[in-house]
Design a protein around this motif. Structure first.
Motif, mmCIF file in Angstrom:
data_model
loop_
_atom_site.group_PDB
_atom_site.id
_atom_site.type_symbol
_atom_site.label_atom_id
_atom_site.label_comp_id
_atom_site.label_asym_id
_atom_site.label_seq_id
_atom_site.Cartn_x
_atom_site.Cartn_y
_atom_site.Cartn_z
ATOM 1 N N LEU A 99 -8.378 -15.021 13.844
ATOM 2 C CA LEU A 99 -7.043 -15.556 14.097
ATOM 3 C C LEU A 99 -7.118 -16.843 14.921
ATOM 4 O O LEU A 99 -6.679 -17.906 14.481
ATOM 5 C CB LEU A 99 -6.183 -14.509 14.815
ATOM 6 C CG LEU A 99 -4.662 -14.735 14.855
ATOM 7 C CD1 LEU A 99 -3.953 -13.433 15.181
ATOM 8 C CD2 LEU A 99 -4.240 -15.808 15.844
ATOM 9 N N ASN A 100 -7.701 -16.760 16.090
ATOM 10 C CA ASN A 100 -7.699 -17.889 17.012
ATOM 11 C C ASN A 100 -8.515 -19.067 16.489
ATOM 12 O O ASN A 100 -8.011 -20.197 16.376
ATOM 13 C CB ASN A 100 -8.234 -17.420 18.371
ATOM 14 C CG ASN A 100 -8.209 -18.514 19.417
ATOM 15 O OD1 ASN A 100 -7.406 -19.436 19.351
ATOM 16 N ND2 ASN A 100 -9.096 -18.429 20.380
ATOM 17 N N LEU A 101 -9.776 -18.821 16.153
ATOM 18 C CA LEU A 101 -10.637 -19.924 15.726
ATOM 19 C C LEU A 101 -10.225 -20.490 14.373
ATOM 20 O O LEU A 101 -10.337 -21.695 14.136
ATOM 21 C CB LEU A 101 -12.092 -19.458 15.684
ATOM 22 C CG LEU A 101 -12.706 -19.035 17.020
ATOM 23 C CD1 LEU A 101 -14.178 -18.712 16.844
ATOM 24 C CD2 LEU A 101 -12.529 -20.125 18.073
ATOM 25 N N LEU A 102 -9.749 -19.636 13.470
ATOM 26 C CA LEU A 102 -9.340 -20.135 12.156
ATOM 27 C C LEU A 102 -8.076 -20.974 12.260
ATOM 28 O O LEU A 102 -7.920 -21.964 11.529
ATOM 29 C CB LEU A 102 -9.139 -18.970 11.196
ATOM 30 C CG LEU A 102 -9.105 -19.327 9.705
ATOM 31 C CD1 LEU A 102 -10.410 -19.994 9.305
ATOM 32 C CD2 LEU A 102 -8.879 -18.088 8.858
ATOM 33 N N ALA A 103 -7.161 -20.597 13.149
ATOM 34 C CA ALA A 103 -5.976 -21.427 13.371
ATOM 35 C C ALA A 103 -6.381 -22.800 13.883
ATOM 36 O O ALA A 103 -5.852 -23.832 13.436
ATOM 37 C CB ALA A 103 -5.034 -20.742 14.354
ATOM 38 N N GLN A 104 -7.329 -22.846 14.812
ATOM 39 C CA GLN A 104 -7.795 -24.131 15.326
ATOM 40 C C GLN A 104 -8.509 -24.936 14.247
ATOM 41 O O GLN A 104 -8.354 -26.165 14.171
ATOM 42 C CB GLN A 104 -8.722 -23.898 16.514
ATOM 43 C CG GLN A 104 -8.067 -23.245 17.718
ATOM 44 C CD GLN A 104 -9.016 -23.082 18.878
ATOM 45 O OE1 GLN A 104 -9.906 -23.884 19.078
ATOM 46 N NE2 GLN A 104 -8.833 -22.019 19.653
ATOM 47 N N TYR A 105 -9.275 -24.251 13.395
ATOM 48 C CA TYR A 105 -10.024 -24.951 12.352
ATOM 49 C C TYR A 105 -9.097 -25.627 11.354
ATOM 50 O O TYR A 105 -9.251 -26.822 11.048
ATOM 51 C CB TYR A 105 -10.942 -23.959 11.641
ATOM 52 C CG TYR A 105 -11.623 -24.524 10.413
ATOM 53 C CD1 TYR A 105 -12.619 -25.481 10.531
ATOM 54 C CD2 TYR A 105 -11.250 -24.106 9.140
ATOM 55 C CE1 TYR A 105 -13.235 -25.998 9.412
ATOM 56 C CE2 TYR A 105 -11.864 -24.613 8.019
ATOM 57 C CZ TYR A 105 -12.860 -25.568 8.152
ATOM 58 O OH TYR A 105 -13.454 -26.095 7.021
ATOM 59 N N PHE A 106 -8.114 -24.893 10.839
ATOM 60 C CA PHE A 106 -7.206 -25.489 9.868
ATOM 61 C C PHE A 106 -6.285 -26.510 10.523
ATOM 62 O O PHE A 106 -5.889 -27.489 9.890
ATOM 63 C CB PHE A 106 -6.392 -24.396 9.169
ATOM 64 C CG PHE A 106 -7.082 -23.806 7.977
ATOM 65 C CD1 PHE A 106 -7.219 -24.540 6.815
ATOM 66 C CD2 PHE A 106 -7.609 -22.538 8.017
ATOM 67 C CE1 PHE A 106 -7.855 -24.022 5.705
ATOM 68 C CE2 PHE A 106 -8.245 -21.992 6.916
ATOM 69 C CZ PHE A 106 -8.374 -22.736 5.759
ATOM 70 N N GLY A 107 -5.933 -26.300 11.787
ATOM 71 C CA GLY A 107 -5.160 -27.313 12.484
ATOM 72 C C GLY A 107 -5.930 -28.611 12.627
ATOM 73 O O GLY A 107 -5.372 -29.699 12.465
ATOM 74 N N GLN A 108 -7.220 -28.498 12.909
ATOM 75 C CA GLN A 108 -8.057 -29.693 13.005
ATOM 76 C C GLN A 108 -8.222 -30.360 11.644
ATOM 77 O O GLN A 108 -8.186 -31.597 11.546
ATOM 78 C CB GLN A 108 -9.420 -29.305 13.578
ATOM 79 C CG GLN A 108 -10.378 -30.481 13.735
ATOM 80 C CD GLN A 108 -11.741 -30.047 14.208
ATOM 81 O OE1 GLN A 108 -12.059 -28.848 14.184
ATOM 82 N NE2 GLN A 108 -12.558 -30.983 14.640
ATOM 83 N N LEU A 109 -8.417 -29.552 10.594
ATOM 84 C CA LEU A 109 -8.542 -30.132 9.257
ATOM 85 C C LEU A 109 -7.297 -30.934 8.879
ATOM 86 O O LEU A 109 -7.391 -32.028 8.322
ATOM 87 C CB LEU A 109 -8.770 -29.026 8.230
ATOM 88 C CG LEU A 109 -10.186 -28.531 7.989
ATOM 89 C CD1 LEU A 109 -10.198 -27.514 6.870
ATOM 90 C CD2 LEU A 109 -11.132 -29.677 7.692
ATOM 91 N N ARG A 110 -6.152 -30.370 9.189
ATOM 92 C CA ARG A 110 -4.914 -31.056 8.833
ATOM 93 C C ARG A 110 -4.733 -32.322 9.649
ATOM 94 O O ARG A 110 -4.275 -33.348 9.130
ATOM 95 C CB ARG A 110 -3.734 -30.123 9.054
ATOM 96 C CG ARG A 110 -2.408 -30.728 8.626
ATOM 97 C CD ARG A 110 -1.252 -29.782 8.862
ATOM 98 N NE ARG A 110 0.003 -30.392 8.457
ATOM 99 C CZ ARG A 110 1.185 -29.864 8.657
ATOM 100 N NH1 ARG A 110 1.270 -28.681 9.250
ATOM 101 N NH2 ARG A 110 2.284 -30.480 8.267
#
Length: 276
Positions: A99-110
């Motif tokens: 949850l936490n790291l994947l949210a940060q990952y896709f937020g960074q990608l965007r």
């Protein structure tokens, strides 16, 4: 346009034949990749990319969950409360990564335009979301097992039915990873994606680790809305002397349904973010 001598075309001097490039048929595009091969390719790429970077964070997540159980050991003696603490701490590892790291990952990608790279690939959007979610959820397997075994020893709980983690980890991981990906893709800014990921993990900590009967009434309703709750409940029931497997299966079925819904929302959010 190309102009060639007549000798090269018809053998008659002085004649000029004009070939139009527009008259030639266009080459067909390569077929779009199928879902399962594309999913496997994205999963392997994400797993290879994140293997080195995420291992220290996985250690932090495991150490955090074990530390919570050690602290709760001084408050909880045993029984249903101990089962809730061990199950909630084990699933918390999944929440931290999926949850936490994947949210940060896709937020960074965007934020950095990384979604443009995936948008140019001939892969279905579902393969991108499912591949990334599966890779991040896979990192939680060692930490979740270590936490569950450590908690069982610490609170003297039976480990006979810990095999249920084979179902709890992927189903909880799917539900939480879909939620994390959706939060990262729908957040208007990268900072908001990080904030939402942290809040989601905090909710999994407070609502999952603390025994349900210790929570106030309104907060207990929020606990029912958290995707990881049903994975926690399923794991906690298996620590009983005679688990009610029908209820365990029902909790896992609800967790699977929530996972399908959250991953569907994440796929829609990916399409929405990729075309902007």
């Amino acid at each position: 346009m190309s102009i060639v001598p007549a000798e090269a075309v018809s053998g008659k001097t002085g004649q000029i034949r004009i070939h139009s490039a527009a008259a030639e048929p266009a080459a067909p595009l390569a077929p779009r990749a199928r879902l399962l091969p594309a999913l496997g390719a994205v999963y392997r790429a994400q797993l290879s990319r994140a293997r080195v970077a995420r291992i220290p964070l996985l250690f932090v997540a495991t150490f955090q969950s074990v530390g919570i159980m050690v602290l709760m050991r001084g408050v909880v003696d045993g029984g249903a409360e101990a089962r809730a603490v061990v199950a909630g701490s084990s699933v918390l590892v999944v929440a931290f990564v999926a949850l936490n790291l994947l949210a940060q990952y896709f937020g960074q990608l965007r934020a950095t335009g990384g979604l443009d790279h995936y948008a140019t690939l001939p892969v279905p959007p579902a393969a991108v979301v499912l591949g990334a979610a599966g890779a991040y959820a896979s990192f939680t397997v060692p930490g979740t097992i270590v936490t569950a075994v450590t908690g069982s020893v610490l609170f003297q709980l039976p480990m006979t039915h810990l095999w249920v983690l084979v179902a709890v980890i992927p189903l909880s991981g799917a539900a939480l990873a879909g939620l994390g990906a959706a939060l990262g893709l729908l957040a208007p800014r990268q900072e908001f994606a990080t904030l939402l990921g942290q809040l989601g993990m905090s909710a999994a900590l407070l609502l999952g680790v603390l025994p349900a009967d210790r929570l106030p009434g309104p907060i207990s309703y929020a606990r029912d809305l958290l995707p990881s709750t049903y994975g926690v409940e399923a794991l906690a029931r298996t620590f009983e002397a005679s688990p009610d497997w029908a209820v365990v299966a029902l909790d896992l079925a609800v967790c699977a349904f929530v996972g399908v819904v959250s991953l569907t929302v994440a796929t829609w959010a990916y399409r929405r973010a990729a075309v902007r």
